[in-house]
Write a protein that holds these residues in place. Structure first.
Motif, PDB file in Angstrom:
ATOM      1  N   GLN A 305     -36.705  72.029 -31.779  1.00  0.00           N
ATOM      2  CA  GLN A 305     -36.531  72.432 -30.523  1.00  0.00           C
ATOM      3  C   GLN A 305     -35.026  72.367 -30.246  1.00  0.00           C
ATOM      4  O   GLN A 305     -33.947  73.881 -29.355  1.00  0.00           O
ATOM      5  CB  GLN A 305     -36.951  71.879 -29.489  1.00  0.00           C
ATOM      6  N   ASP A 306     -33.824  71.796 -30.535  1.00  0.00           N
ATOM      7  CA  ASP A 306     -32.673  72.023 -30.636  1.00  0.00           C
ATOM      8  C   ASP A 306     -31.690  73.281 -31.045  1.00  0.00           C
ATOM      9  O   ASP A 306     -31.409  73.555 -30.702  1.00  0.00           O
ATOM     10  CB  ASP A 306     -31.656  70.871 -31.544  1.00  0.00           C
ATOM     11  N   LEU A 307     -32.316  73.628 -32.365  1.00  0.00           N
ATOM     12  CA  LEU A 307     -31.990  75.170 -32.796  1.00  0.00           C
ATOM     13  C   LEU A 307     -32.447  75.765 -31.989  1.00  0.00           C
ATOM     14  O   LEU A 307     -32.377  77.061 -31.890  1.00  0.00           O
ATOM     15  CB  LEU A 307     -32.362  75.241 -33.742  1.00  0.00           C
ATOM     16  N   GLN A 308     -34.040  76.256 -31.430  1.00  0.00           N
ATOM     17  CA  GLN A 308     -34.499  76.885 -30.515  1.00  0.00           C
ATOM     18  C   GLN A 308     -33.928  76.922 -29.438  1.00  0.00           C
ATOM     19  O   GLN A 308     -33.553  77.838 -29.246  1.00  0.00           O
ATOM     20  CB  GLN A 308     -35.646  76.369 -30.074  1.00  0.00           C
ATOM     21  N   ILE A 309     -32.859  75.627 -28.435  1.00  0.00           N
ATOM     22  CA  ILE A 309     -32.447  76.285 -27.825  1.00  0.00           C
ATOM     23  C   ILE A 309     -30.916  76.696 -27.530  1.00  0.00           C
ATOM     24  O   ILE A 309     -30.855  77.774 -27.316  1.00  0.00           O
ATOM     25  CB  ILE A 309     -32.177  74.575 -27.084  1.00  0.00           C
ATOM     26  N   ALA A 310     -30.408  76.418 -29.414  1.00  0.00           N
ATOM     27  CA  ALA A 310     -28.854  77.076 -28.841  1.00  0.00           C
ATOM     28  C   ALA A 310     -29.275  78.108 -29.590  1.00  0.00           C
ATOM     29  O   ALA A 310     -28.488  79.324 -28.724  1.00  0.00           O
ATOM     30  CB  ALA A 310     -28.324  76.166 -30.530  1.00  0.00           C
ATOM     31  N   ASP A 311     -30.094  78.911 -29.709  1.00  0.00           N
ATOM     32  CA  ASP A 311     -30.489  80.416 -30.208  1.00  0.00           C
ATOM     33  C   ASP A 311     -30.656  80.893 -29.165  1.00  0.00           C
ATOM     34  O   ASP A 311     -30.998  82.366 -28.692  1.00  0.00           O
ATOM     35  CB  ASP A 311     -31.839  80.154 -31.433  1.00  0.00           C
ATOM     36  N   LEU A 312     -31.482  80.482 -28.091  1.00  0.00           N
ATOM     37  CA  LEU A 312     -31.687  80.990 -26.563  1.00  0.00           C
ATOM     38  C   LEU A 312     -30.719  80.949 -26.145  1.00  0.00           C
ATOM     39  O   LEU A 312     -29.666  82.408 -25.561  1.00  0.00           O
ATOM     40  CB  LEU A 312     -32.860  79.832 -25.750  1.00  0.00           C
ATOM     41  N   VAL A 313     -29.721  80.341 -26.150  1.00  0.00           N
ATOM     42  CA  VAL A 313     -28.102  80.613 -25.433  1.00  0.00           C
ATOM     43  C   VAL A 313     -27.175  81.652 -26.254  1.00  0.00           C
ATOM     44  O   VAL A 313     -27.085  81.843 -25.387  1.00  0.00           O
ATOM     45  CB  VAL A 313     -27.307  79.336 -25.114  1.00  0.00           C
ATOM     46  N   LEU A 314     -27.680  81.298 -27.284  1.00  0.00           N
ATOM     47  CA  LEU A 314     -27.151  82.797 -27.808  1.00  0.00           C
ATOM     48  C   LEU A 314     -27.212  84.199 -27.740  1.00  0.00           C
ATOM     49  O   LEU A 314     -26.842  85.276 -27.427  1.00  0.00           O
ATOM     50  CB  LEU A 314     -26.893  82.173 -29.850  1.00  0.00           C
ATOM     51  N   ARG A 315     -29.208  84.115 -27.201  1.00  0.00           N
ATOM     52  CA  ARG A 315     -29.244  85.592 -27.230  1.00  0.00           C
ATOM     53  C   ARG A 315     -29.630  85.751 -25.902  1.00  0.00           C
ATOM     54  O   ARG A 315     -29.456  86.788 -25.460  1.00  0.00           O
ATOM     55  CB  ARG A 315     -30.968  85.085 -27.702  1.00  0.00           C
ATOM     56  N   GLU A 316     -28.841  85.013 -24.922  1.00  0.00           N
ATOM     57  CA  GLU A 316     -28.628  85.157 -23.844  1.00  0.00           C
ATOM     58  C   GLU A 316     -26.978  85.915 -23.829  1.00  0.00           C
ATOM     59  O   GLU A 316     -26.780  85.800 -22.115  1.00  0.00           O
ATOM     60  CB  GLU A 316     -29.169  84.107 -22.868  1.00  0.00           C
ATOM     61  N   GLY A 317     -26.278  85.623 -24.906  1.00  0.00           N
ATOM     62  CA  GLY A 317     -24.644  85.875 -24.713  1.00  0.00           C
ATOM     63  C   GLY A 317     -24.325  85.401 -24.439  1.00  0.00           C
ATOM     64  O   GLY A 317     -22.695  85.640 -23.573  1.00  0.00           O
ATOM     65  N   ARG A 318     -24.382  84.086 -23.801  1.00  0.00           N
ATOM     66  CA  ARG A 318     -23.128  83.347 -23.426  1.00  0.00           C
ATOM     67  C   ARG A 318     -22.909  82.040 -24.313  1.00  0.00           C
ATOM     68  O   ARG A 318     -23.049  81.910 -25.968  1.00  0.00           O
ATOM     69  CB  ARG A 318     -24.218  81.863 -22.407  1.00  0.00           C
ATOM     70  N   ALA A 319     -21.335  81.794 -24.246  1.00  0.00           N
ATOM     71  CA  ALA A 319     -20.323  80.823 -25.190  1.00  0.00           C
ATOM     72  C   ALA A 319     -21.329  79.745 -25.866  1.00  0.00           C
ATOM     73  O   ALA A 319     -21.380  78.575 -24.347  1.00  0.00           O
ATOM     74  CB  ALA A 319     -18.712  80.723 -23.960  1.00  0.00           C
ATOM     75  N   LEU A 320     -20.840  79.196 -26.779  1.00  0.00           N
ATOM     76  CA  LEU A 320     -22.201  78.178 -27.065  1.00  0.00           C
ATOM     77  C   LEU A 320     -20.905  77.103 -27.723  1.00  0.00           C
ATOM     78  O   LEU A 320     -20.632  77.215 -28.224  1.00  0.00           O
ATOM     79  CB  LEU A 320     -22.948  78.706 -27.454  1.00  0.00           C
ATOM     80  N   VAL A 321     -20.846  75.630 -27.031  1.00  0.00           N
ATOM     81  CA  VAL A 321     -20.252  74.456 -27.293  1.00  0.00           C
ATOM     82  C   VAL A 321     -21.814  73.581 -27.953  1.00  0.00           C
ATOM     83  O   VAL A 321     -22.355  73.214 -27.119  1.00  0.00           O
ATOM     84  CB  VAL A 321     -19.873  73.966 -26.474  1.00  0.00           C
ATOM     85  N   LEU A 322     -21.405  72.603 -28.824  1.00  0.00           N
ATOM     86  CA  LEU A 322     -22.080  71.701 -28.972  1.00  0.00           C
ATOM     87  C   LEU A 322     -21.143  70.612 -28.652  1.00  0.00           C
ATOM     88  O   LEU A 322     -20.396  70.084 -28.944  1.00  0.00           O
ATOM     89  CB  LEU A 322     -23.015  71.680 -30.638  1.00  0.00           C
ATOM     90  N   ALA A 323     -22.648  69.294 -28.364  1.00  0.00           N
ATOM     91  CA  ALA A 323     -21.773  67.766 -28.278  1.00  0.00           C
ATOM     92  C   ALA A 323     -23.293  67.277 -28.881  1.00  0.00           C
ATOM     93  O   ALA A 323     -23.839  67.021 -28.295  1.00  0.00           O
ATOM     94  CB  ALA A 323     -21.976  67.783 -26.822  1.00  0.00           C
ATOM     95  N   PHE A 324     -22.270  66.117 -30.015  1.00  0.00           N
ATOM     96  CA  PHE A 324     -22.941  64.827 -30.505  1.00  0.00           C
ATOM     97  C   PHE A 324     -23.298  63.936 -30.207  1.00  0.00           C
ATOM     98  O   PHE A 324     -22.537  63.643 -29.969  1.00  0.00           O
ATOM     99  CB  PHE A 324     -22.925  65.440 -31.950  1.00  0.00           C
ATOM    100  N   ASN A 325     -23.619  63.621 -28.985  1.00  0.00           N
ATOM    101  CA  ASN A 325     -24.466  62.585 -28.022  1.00  0.00           C
ATOM    102  C   ASN A 325     -23.914  61.413 -28.136  1.00  0.00           C
ATOM    103  O   ASN A 325     -25.593  61.253 -29.443  1.00  0.00           O
ATOM    104  CB  ASN A 325     -24.858  62.307 -27.198  1.00  0.00           C
ATOM    105  N   LYS A 326     -23.672  60.321 -27.943  1.00  0.00           N
ATOM    106  CA  LYS A 326     -24.562  58.826 -28.134  1.00  0.00           C
ATOM    107  C   LYS A 326     -23.930  58.536 -29.245  1.00  0.00           C
ATOM    108  O   LYS A 326     -24.229  58.229 -30.548  1.00  0.00           O
ATOM    109  CB  LYS A 326     -26.223  58.720 -28.776  1.00  0.00           C
ATOM    110  N   TRP A 327     -22.466  59.042 -29.609  1.00  0.00           N
ATOM    111  CA  TRP A 327     -21.583  58.781 -31.236  1.00  0.00           C
ATOM    112  C   TRP A 327     -21.750  57.082 -31.133  1.00  0.00           C
ATOM    113  O   TRP A 327     -20.562  56.465 -31.997  1.00  0.00           O
ATOM    114  CB  TRP A 327     -20.402  59.384 -31.367  1.00  0.00           C
ATOM    115  N   ASP A 328     -21.362  56.200 -30.001  1.00  0.00           N
ATOM    116  CA  ASP A 328     -21.058  54.802 -30.337  1.00  0.00           C
ATOM    117  C   ASP A 328     -22.194  54.278 -30.787  1.00  0.00           C
ATOM    118  O   ASP A 328     -21.437  53.605 -31.378  1.00  0.00           O
ATOM    119  CB  ASP A 328     -21.178  54.158 -29.254  1.00  0.00           C
ATOM    120  N   ALA A 329     -23.234  54.795 -30.692  1.00  0.00           N
ATOM    121  CA  ALA A 329     -24.260  54.062 -31.831  1.00  0.00           C
ATOM    122  C   ALA A 329     -24.425  54.487 -33.363  1.00  0.00           C
ATOM    123  O   ALA A 329     -25.000  54.116 -33.907  1.00  0.00           O
ATOM    124  CB  ALA A 329     -25.842  54.235 -31.381  1.00  0.00           C
TER     125      ALA A 329
END
Length: 479
Positions: A305-329
């Protein structure tokens, strides 16, 4: 806006319907299910000749402070404290319930102006509930129908009476500097003889950012850390956020408008109507945004699902940034970070060089780096390249790797120009564009990304067949 109004009441009395009526758009989700609204949503309202800020709130329920309903009630009380006037809605069909009476007492203790609104007064049998509203001791109830727009003039008069005409109609002061931001059309660069100056990036212009991801990835917690207070409802439960809520704040002197969205599950799992509405609202936020932050759980990143969301954002032509959250764990950070970078390059080849930042929404770790990555990606998303540079580049790359011959006939790329930015879009004039293989398009796209430093943004590359100068010109018929 001159003043702020909060809409409060029990669940399912029509608060969001009235909110949509006053703002003139279907911004808030509306459904027959009680408790649809959870976060407080602001909007610019207009009622006849009144203009003010309206806040939609969650339904008031009696529950413990640690429960989800209790946290929702805390958000509603914060909206009451923030507002200058409260619209207390009751259901005229049902009448005054013990919960209405309890929260009427809370509003009296707040010592702020209250307008009692009897919604759904158009229904048969609502007269008894309307008369019952006098028992609340909050003045004369105002009968309305939020769904059908009845009683809006009476509501306007009641608001003016409570807030005062001086506050309701402030004198307008002309300010030359207070002007709306105009949409500037960027002219296409068609000069292929000399380099035209490339437009400078505006560091002061406001930036629209959407935060998306799977449920329980920590989107709302991260935004709360950005703004510095508990603006959005959070908790251990998955799927708390339903509406796409916008939050405005300043980062290093720049205005940021950030949209929190509902968690997006796989399409096959989305069955309920309410969740479908939430996902549709999240998709609208993506289309409205300039940069989209996809939040991933650093412990279980790159689910399908993460990959599908990222692909959707790119197909919409939006600039994409990834945030790997919960890094403190994460314990072994170096090894995990190297693994995440390798997976990013391998699993998202359609936008090589995507900026990915490890963050911790709870502690605030890495959030400044994330915002810097957002600004840097936005710069690339807005880039414009002169036609002269593009054609010199096209001559070089086609000399190094000429397009393949198809059916014994050579393909020739003649001319190239950028037709748009946001995201960068280019058009190439060539012979037989339909015969050009997709592999050569990928080659040109990758070379564009490397040679002009366009990492992490979608690139649109299209072809156009050039006109034959020896073909007979079409005669124009004159009638």
């Amino acid at each position: 806006m001159s003043f702020t109004v909060a809409i409060v009441g029990r669940p399912n009395v029509g608060k969001s319907t009235l909110f949509n009526r006053l703002v003139g758009k279907k911004l808030a989700l509306v459904d027959d299910t009680p408790g649809v609204t959870r976060d407080r949503r602001p909007g610019d309202a207009r009622l006849i000749d009144l203009e003010f800020t309206i806040i939609d709130t969650a339904g008031l329920e009696e529950s413990g402070a640690e429960t989800l309903e209790g946290r929702m009630r805390g958000m509603t009380e914060a909206a009451i404290d923030e507002a200058d006037l409260t619209l207390f809605l009751i259901d005229a069909k049902v009448g005054v319930t013990p919960v209405d009476a309890a929260f009427g007492e809370i509003l009296r203790r707040k010592a702020k102006p209250v307008v009692l609104v009897a919604n759904k007064s158009e229904a048969r049998g609502s007269d008894a509930g309307f008369l019952d509203a006098y028992n609340l001791g909050l003045g004369d109830p105002c009968p309305i129908s939020a769904e059908h727009g009845e009683g809006m003039l009476d509501l306007r008069d009641a608001i003016v009476e409570k807030i005062g005409e001086d506050r309701a109609f402030p004198e307008e002061v002309e300010d030359e500097d207070d002007q709306a931001i105009a949409n500037v059309d960027v002219p296409l660069d068609t000069d292929d003889d000399e380099d035209a100056p490339e437009p400078a990036y505006d560091e002061t212009k406001s930036l629209r950012v959407a935060v998306v991801g799977r449920p329980n990835a920590g989107k709302s917690t991260m935004i709360n850390r950005f703004v510095g207070y508990e603006r959005l409802l959070t908790g251990p439960e998955a799927g708390i956020t339903r509406d796409s809520i916008s939050v405005e704040w300043d980062w290093r002197g720049r205005r940021i408008k950030m949209f929190d969205t509902a968690g997006m599950r796989r399409k096959a799992r989305v069955q309920e109507k309410l969740e479908k509405l939430s996902v549709a609202d999240a998709l609208r936020a993506i289309r409205f945004a300039e940069v989209v932050i996809v939040v991933l759980d650093a412990a279980i990143p790159f689910e399908k699902q993460d990959l599908q969301i990222a692909d959707l954002v790119l197909r919409e032509g939006r600039a994409l940034v990834l945030a790997f959250n919960k890094w403190d764990a994460i314990e072994d950070r170096q090894e995990t970070l190297a693994k995440l970078r390798e997976m990013t390059e391998r699993l998202l080849p359609q936008a090589r060089g995507i900026r990915a930042v490890p963050v911790a929404g709870k502690t605030g770790e890495g959030l400044d780096k994330l915002m810097q990555a957002v600004v840097d990606t936005h710069k690339v998303w807005n880039v414009r390249i002169s036609t002269a540079k593009l054609n010199r580049w096209l001559e070089q790359v086609t000399a190094q790797h000429p397009p393949p011959a198809v059916a014994g006939r050579r393909l020739k790329l003649k001319y190239m120009t950028q037709i748009k930015a946001r995201p960068p879009g280019f058009i190439v004039s060539c012979t037989r564009p339909d015969a050009l293989p997709a592999s050569y398009t990928r080659y040109l796209t990758n070379q564009l990304r490397v040679d002009f430093n366009l990492p992490g943004v979608p690139i649109r590359l299209s072809y156009r067949k050039s006109d034959n100068p020896f073909a007979p010109k079409k005669t124009r018929k004159i009638y």
